[in-house]
Every structure is written in C-alpha cells, then in structure tokens.
Design a protein around this motif. Structure first.
Motif, short mmCIF file in Angstrom:
data_model
loop_
_atom_site.label_atom_id
_atom_site.label_comp_id
_atom_site.label_asym_id
_atom_site.label_seq_id
_atom_site.Cartn_x
_atom_site.Cartn_y
_atom_site.Cartn_z
N PHE A 72 0.85 -1.18 0.00
CA PHE A 72 0.00 0.00 0.00
C PHE A 72 0.89 1.24 0.00
N LYS A 73 0.31 2.38 -0.29
CA LYS A 73 1.09 3.62 -0.29
C LYS A 73 1.44 4.08 1.11
N ASN A 74 0.54 3.83 2.05
CA ASN A 74 0.76 4.23 3.45
C ASN A 74 0.26 3.11 4.34
N THR A 75 1.17 2.47 5.04
CA THR A 75 0.83 1.34 5.90
C THR A 75 1.29 1.61 7.32
N ILE A 76 0.41 1.33 8.28
CA ILE A 76 0.75 1.45 9.70
C ILE A 76 0.65 0.07 10.34
N ILE A 77 1.66 -0.29 11.11
CA ILE A 77 1.61 -1.53 11.88
C ILE A 77 1.27 -1.18 13.33
N TYR A 78 0.26 -1.85 13.84
CA TYR A 78 -0.24 -1.63 15.19
C TYR A 78 0.01 -2.89 16.00
N ILE A 79 0.95 -2.83 16.93
CA ILE A 79 1.23 -3.97 17.81
C ILE A 79 0.36 -3.83 19.06
N ALA A 80 -0.58 -4.73 19.21
CA ALA A 80 -1.55 -4.64 20.30
C ALA A 80 -1.40 -5.87 21.20
N ALA A 81 -0.73 -5.66 22.33
CA ALA A 81 -0.47 -6.77 23.24
C ALA A 81 0.05 -6.23 24.56
N HIS A 82 0.04 -7.06 25.59
CA HIS A 82 0.61 -6.66 26.88
C HIS A 82 2.12 -6.45 26.73
N GLY A 83 2.62 -5.40 27.40
CA GLY A 83 4.05 -5.15 27.39
C GLY A 83 4.58 -5.04 28.82
N TYR A 84 5.82 -5.46 28.98
CA TYR A 84 6.46 -5.33 30.31
C TYR A 84 7.97 -5.44 30.10
N GLU A 85 8.68 -4.44 30.64
CA GLU A 85 10.13 -4.37 30.52
C GLU A 85 10.55 -4.45 29.06
N ASP A 86 11.23 -5.52 28.63
CA ASP A 86 11.75 -5.55 27.26
C ASP A 86 10.98 -6.49 26.35
N LYS A 87 9.74 -6.85 26.76
CA LYS A 87 8.96 -7.79 25.96
C LYS A 87 7.55 -7.29 25.69
N ILE A 88 7.03 -7.68 24.55
CA ILE A 88 5.62 -7.51 24.20
C ILE A 88 5.06 -8.91 24.02
N GLY A 89 4.12 -9.29 24.86
CA GLY A 89 3.73 -10.69 24.89
C GLY A 89 4.96 -11.49 25.28
N ASN A 90 5.35 -12.43 24.44
CA ASN A 90 6.56 -13.22 24.69
C ASN A 90 7.66 -12.91 23.69
N VAL A 91 7.58 -11.75 23.07
CA VAL A 91 8.54 -11.37 22.03
C VAL A 91 9.32 -10.14 22.48
N LYS A 92 10.63 -10.16 22.31
CA LYS A 92 11.46 -9.02 22.70
C LYS A 92 11.17 -7.81 21.81
N VAL A 93 11.15 -6.64 22.43
CA VAL A 93 10.88 -5.40 21.71
C VAL A 93 11.92 -5.18 20.61
N ASP A 94 13.19 -5.47 20.90
CA ASP A 94 14.24 -5.30 19.91
C ASP A 94 13.97 -6.12 18.65
#
Length: 237
Positions: A72-94
């Motif tokens: 698409f010409k303009n795409t936004i990714i929206y990560i919607a999940a619990h976050g804590y310290e360096d993780k979102i869900g069970n995935v590292k933010v990095d």
C-alpha cells in the motif's frame, strides 16, 4: 523485493498484530482492538484493515510475513499486546523493532504504534532501529495503560497518521502536528496508568513519540515535548 500487487483498490492499510489480552478470567480471545481499527478505516476511507494473532517469536514472525504481503502507499503496523520491561507478549521489543524496520521500505510501512504497556520507555531503541528505515514515526506508552482509554488514543493517532499524504512525511512539523491533533482531545493530566512502582502516571508522562522525516539529513528523534506543546495550542487555556 518489490511490493506485492493486491486485488483491492484501497491506498492505505492498518496492519494489526495482536496477542490475546485476557482482560478477565472469561476473556478467551474475545477482547480485540480490531473493531476500533475497522471504525477508523471506515471513517478515514480508502483504508483496509488486516489482522493476525501472535503468541511467541515464531508466530510473530509468521504473522508479520503473512500480513505484509500486500503493498500500500501508506501502511501502519499496530502492535496490540501486553508489554512489560523488554517484551511484548513473549517477544522481545528489539526483535519487533528490527523486523518491522527491515521490511518497512519494501512495503511502505510509515508508522509503528505500540499499544502496549511500558514500551514507550524504549525511545532510544526506537530511534536506533527506525533510523534509515522506511518508518517515519513510532509511538508507545512509558507506563501501564488502561485498555479502553489506550485503545481510543491509539485509534485517534492511527486515524490522523493514516490520513497523511506521502509528501507530508518529509516534514517533521507536519508529522508532529498530526500527532498533536490526535491527542489534543485527551486531557494531559488524565491518569492513564502507573509506573513499575505503582505510582500514577498521566497521559503527558506516558505517551512517547519518535519521528524520522523522509529525506537526507533527517534523524530519528524523540519529539514528545514538541507534540504536547502543539497539542496545548489547540485547547482553551
């Protein structure tokens, strides 16, 4: 790799990557931000919404690959999940920042919004990862965040950013102004959540914005103070 052609005719897309919320004991994948995004897509027009769930790093990578196959010409990714310290869900933010930044140029991904608690504390990491990528902005919360109120703020921001034209991303002022218009209806001093110690945190101290305009010489930069200053000019004293 070029952008994969699609059958639809919409110009813009909101890609929702969501992990189960479990807001209460009976919430079995029932709560979702998707209806809010579908409303924003209908309101702004010319926008499609795609959704995939993730549960760990492997399923996140698979979901990201599946959901970014159409260009698409303009795409936004929206990560919607619990976050804590360096993780979102069970995935590292990095990992999330690295993967999204890597494919951003290929798929015209202009923005990455973290609808997750505490990820706004990672503004330095946001700046590092989105530098020289196709991402023009990134946003997150530096505290815990009430689910409904946070989703409403996310929807307002995504609605503003999905409405920008390609040329708008060349200007830091235009990007910041879009942020400001989105958050102006929300009171700066509203308690959106708490910090790691349990102390209350306001919207003003929680929301964090990073901006990287398109073009040579532009650097990824934390623009939070500029955004809130602009938002204040849109309110009565």
């Amino acid at each position: 790799m070029g952008i994969i052609k699609r059958r639809g005719s919409s110009t813009n897309a909101i890609l929702v990557l969501e992990s189960p919320w479990g807001l209460d004991e009976k919430d079995n994948n029932r709560s979702s931000v998707v209806p809010f995004m579908q409303g924003i897509a209908k309101y702004t027009g010319d926008t499609e919404v795609f959704h995939a769930n993730f549960y760990d790093k492997k399923s996140f990578d698979y979901a990201l690959d599946c959901i970014t196959r159409e260009g698409f010409k303009n795409t936004i990714i929206y990560i919607a999940a619990h976050g804590y310290e360096d993780k979102i869900g069970n995935v590292k933010v990095d990992h999330i920042l690295g993967e999204v930044s890597y494919i951003s140029k290929q798929q015209n991904i202009t923005g990455l919004l973290f609808g997750s608690c505490f990820i706004g504390k990672k503004t330095l990491e946001m700046e590092v990862y989105i530098q020289e990528s196709g991402l023009r902005w990134c946003m997150g919360y530096a505290s815990s965040c009430n689910w409904l109120e946070g989703t409403m703020i996310d929807a307002a921001i995504i609605g503003a950013m999905i409405s920008l034209e390609n040329g708008d991303f060349e200007s830091r002022d235009i990007i910041n102004s879009a942020f400001a218009n989105a958050i102006a209806p929300f009171a700066d001093n509203f308690i959106i959540g708490s910090d790691y110690s349990g102390d209350k945190v306001s919207i003003r101290d929680s929301l964090k914005f990073v901006c990287q305009p398109e073009g040579k010489g532009h650097r990824a930069k934390d623009v939070t103070d500029d955004v809130f200053e602009m938002a204040n000019t849109l309110r009565f004293d």
